[in-house]
Design an enzyme around this catalytic site. Structure first.
Site, PDB file in Angstrom:
ATOM      1  N   TYR A  50      -4.502  -3.279  10.862  1.00  0.00           N
ATOM      2  CA  TYR A  50      -5.667  -3.489   9.208  1.00  0.00           C
ATOM      3  C   TYR A  50      -3.964  -2.766   8.889  1.00  0.00           C
ATOM      4  O   TYR A  50      -3.130  -2.287   8.839  1.00  0.00           O
ATOM      5  CB  TYR A  50      -6.387  -1.885   9.386  1.00  0.00           C
ATOM      6  CG  TYR A  50      -6.986  -1.519  10.053  1.00  0.00           C
ATOM      7  CD1 TYR A  50      -7.957  -2.586  11.354  1.00  0.00           C
ATOM      8  CD2 TYR A  50      -9.063  -2.846   9.527  1.00  0.00           C
ATOM      9  CE1 TYR A  50      -9.052  -2.818  11.935  1.00  0.00           C
ATOM     10  CE2 TYR A  50      -9.442  -3.004  10.007  1.00  0.00           C
ATOM     11  CZ  TYR A  50      -9.648  -3.098  11.062  1.00  0.00           C
ATOM     12  OH  TYR A  50     -11.376  -3.815  11.700  1.00  0.00           O
ATOM     13  N   GLU A  51      -3.903  -3.681   7.315  1.00  0.00           N
ATOM     14  CA  GLU A  51      -2.723  -3.404   6.726  1.00  0.00           C
ATOM     15  C   GLU A  51      -3.153  -1.975   6.187  1.00  0.00           C
ATOM     16  O   GLU A  51      -1.523  -1.633   5.258  1.00  0.00           O
ATOM     17  CB  GLU A  51      -3.492  -4.461   5.132  1.00  0.00           C
ATOM     18  CG  GLU A  51      -4.243  -3.684   4.043  1.00  0.00           C
ATOM     19  CD  GLU A  51      -4.780  -4.745   3.147  1.00  0.00           C
ATOM     20  OE1 GLU A  51      -4.590  -5.994   3.422  1.00  0.00           O
ATOM     21  OE2 GLU A  51      -5.241  -4.372   1.503  1.00  0.00           O
ATOM     22  N   ALA A  52      -3.377  -1.506   6.115  1.00  0.00           N
ATOM     23  CA  ALA A  52      -2.770   0.523   5.540  1.00  0.00           C
ATOM     24  C   ALA A  52      -2.105   0.857   6.509  1.00  0.00           C
ATOM     25  O   ALA A  52      -1.675   1.896   6.343  1.00  0.00           O
ATOM     26  CB  ALA A  52      -4.131   1.395   5.470  1.00  0.00           C
ATOM     27  N   GLY A  53      -2.379   0.452   8.034  1.00  0.00           N
ATOM     28  CA  GLY A  53      -1.148   0.850   8.500  1.00  0.00           C
ATOM     29  C   GLY A  53      -1.510   0.908   9.986  1.00  0.00           C
ATOM     30  O   GLY A  53      -0.447   1.262  10.767  1.00  0.00           O
TER      31      GLY A  53
ATOM     32  N   HIS B 104       0.661  -7.093  -1.871  1.00  0.00           N
ATOM     33  CA  HIS B 104       0.421  -5.154  -1.467  1.00  0.00           C
ATOM     34  C   HIS B 104       1.705  -5.806  -1.179  1.00  0.00           C
ATOM     35  O   HIS B 104       2.932  -4.920  -1.126  1.00  0.00           O
ATOM     36  CB  HIS B 104      -0.171  -5.718  -0.095  1.00  0.00           C
ATOM     37  CG  HIS B 104      -1.334  -4.722  -0.231  1.00  0.00           C
ATOM     38  ND1 HIS B 104      -1.828  -4.508  -1.924  1.00  0.00           N
ATOM     39  CD2 HIS B 104      -2.735  -4.743   0.159  1.00  0.00           C
ATOM     40  CE1 HIS B 104      -3.249  -3.728  -1.790  1.00  0.00           C
ATOM     41  NE2 HIS B 104      -3.214  -4.325  -0.974  1.00  0.00           N
TER      42      HIS B 104
END
Lengths: 250, 268
Positions: A50-53, B104
């Protein structure tokens, strides 16, 4: 005969494309449903990023947002956002990414930024790019999942947020993108794939009960149809049960 | 060395009208209390940067604090639109705002360059996109070694970076764990750094996956329990998803939003 909703058939068909052991970059919404459906059925070792980490996230419930606590707590590792984008995505470590969009065009370019010809005076202001341009550029392959609405399937997107496959033959080779781009587009009506000769999206399958005319009615360009048009296998009761179980937990 | 301050003192000292301010935190650790203090002190003409503007910038925009917004994804995740953001962009209410829009990766790398003391950094994005045509701090170069095209993004060095963390010690060392987003990059890129924390403790007990920002990199620490609500703080409280789902009801209409702002932020 089981019945299903538009989102259910898109999720089931999307999940079938995922193979066990793949690394999958997961956006929120249907992509997250698809990835976790596959992980809960035929692909238990799917590696979700997931792009949040969170790397190797294994959520029991579907997250509402991309950085929910459950993703971090079930992950093998949590890395920073620069590491996600620069090392994992741009570094070329992700097999497949799932994307959605407000507009898609005949070459799979995606718009999630503005509707209307003038960026400064948009008819509709959409959320914007997020991680989509990098997913489209760097994943080895991309699957697009979106409802087949007439306003969404346009000859040319108003704004190229994420690069597709054309119209120029060097659309991807000129910037040096290593990924193959959007090679599957799954809608609630059927499946589109790029024509190997010129990359124009072509209808290759319709879902059970859908006619080609239904697809044409909801596409703003004269959509090509494969000479051997297939009919998608109907969602099985096992697939639907697994999907509904996942949704009911969330 | 970081100084322990009350939140209103810290915002009074370190956020001035016209400044460039970054309130970061990726879903996790969003500094809502600090944002509300900026609204209460009626700061104006701010340039605000955040990858995901989220509810906090929707509120700052609706309160009239923002002249320019740098962002990369402006929605309410899993819910829908940010209505104050859209009203400002589409109708100029309460004031027109200027947008600087990134991906992003693009905004992340602007912070990375800023943290590294470089004028810019390079990435393989923006090529072939419309974003590459409209984003003002993006240029295209050929790699001097291989000739392949790359995008250069300009460094971003906020006047003040504002972040929320789990805890700090009395010396002002700050400890963070869980999803960290661009926490370290914003700390190192910003000229001044204000960190709100859930608690101040005598000794920072280390935890798996944590990191500590040394006090020397922090300007001010403010103890603000609950300061990230309705976002979340791992091992303190969960994200208030019901409030995120309710936000459209509060924010869609200007009058309803203004009444909420008066009662819940200005009057708090």
């Amino acid at each position: 005969m089981p019945v299903w909703t538009a989102d259910e058939i898109m999720s089931v068909v999307g999940a079938r494309l995922l193979r066990d052991g793949m690394s999958c970059f997961v956006g929120i919404g249907i992509p997250s449903t698809v990835a976790n459906l596959a992980r809960n059925t035929h692909a238990p070792n799917l590696f979700l990023i997931y792009e949040a980490g969170p790397l190797g996230a294994k959520p029991y419930r579907l997250p509402l947002s991309i950085g929910d606590g459950e993703l971090a707590e079930t992950a093998d590792s949590v890395v920073s956002v620069p590491e996600v984008f620069n090392y994992w995505l741009q570094g070329g470590h992700i097999d497949v990414g799932y994307l959605s969009a407000a507009q898609i065009d005949r070459f799979g370019n995606l718009n999630t930024t503005v509707i209307g010809p003038d960026y400064n005076q948009p008819k509709v202001r959409l959320p914007g790019a997020g991680g989509a341009p990098e997913i489209a550029a760097h994943c080895r392959e991309v699957t697009v999942i979106m409802r087949h609405a007439k306003r969404a399937f346009v000859p040319q997107v108003d704004f190229v947020t994420s690069v597709g496959l054309g119209p120029a033959p060097d659309t991807r080779s000129r910037p040096g993108f290593r990924g193959a781009g959007p090679i599957n587009v799954i809608t609630d009506l059927g499946v589109l794939k790029p024509d190997p000769h010129d990359s124009e999206l072509t209808l290759v399958a319709v879902h059970p009960g859908v006619e080609v005319q239904d697809v044409w009615d909801r596409t703003q360009w004269p959509l090509r149809v494969a000479t051997r048009l297939e009919v998608t296998d109907a969602p099985t009761s096992e697939e639907l049960a697994a999907l509904r179980d996942l949704k009911s937990r969330s | 060395m970081a100084e322990h301050l009350g939140l209103s003192d810290a915002i009074f000292r370190y956020v001035q009208d016209g400044d460039t301010v970054a309130l970061e935190g990726f879903t996790h650790l969003i500094p809502f209390a600090a944002g509300h203090e900026i609204i209460r002190q009626q700061k104006r003409n701010l340039t605000v940067s955040r990858m995901t503007p989220d509810l906090i910038y929707d509120q700052l925009i609706g309160a009239g604090c923002v002249r320019k917004l740098l962002f990369s994804w402006g929605g309410n995740p899993g819910v829908g639109s940010l209505y104050r953001f859209r009203d400002a962009v589409e109708n100029g209410w309460p004031a027109p705002i200027e947008l600087e829009e990134h991906s992003h990766a693009g905004l992340t790398n602007r912070y990375v360059a800023g943290a590294s003391g470089m004028p810019f950094t390079v990435m393989k994005g923006y090529l072939g996109t419309s974003l590459g045509e409209i984003a003002p701090h993006v240029r295209f170069l050929d790699c001097p070694f291989t000739g392949e095209p790359v995008a250069a993004v300009r460094a971003l060095n906020p006047d003040t970076g504002i972040l929320h963390a789990q805890r700090a010690d009395r010396a002002g060392n700050v400890q963070v764990w869980g999803i960290s987003g661009v926490f370290r990059e914003v700390v190192m890129a910003s000229r001044q750094v204000v960190v709100t924390v859930e608690e101040v403790v005598d000794v920072l007990e280390r935890r798996p996956g944590d990191f500590v920002i040394p006090s020397m990199a922090v300007t001010a620490v403010c103890e603000v329990p609950g300061g990230a609500w309705p976002s979340y703080v791992q091992d303190h409280y969960e994200r208030d998803n019901d409030w995120y789902r309710k936000w459209p009801e509060v924010s869609r209409d200007r009058d309803v939003f203004s009444a909420w702002l008066d009662e819940s932020v200005m009057g708090a």
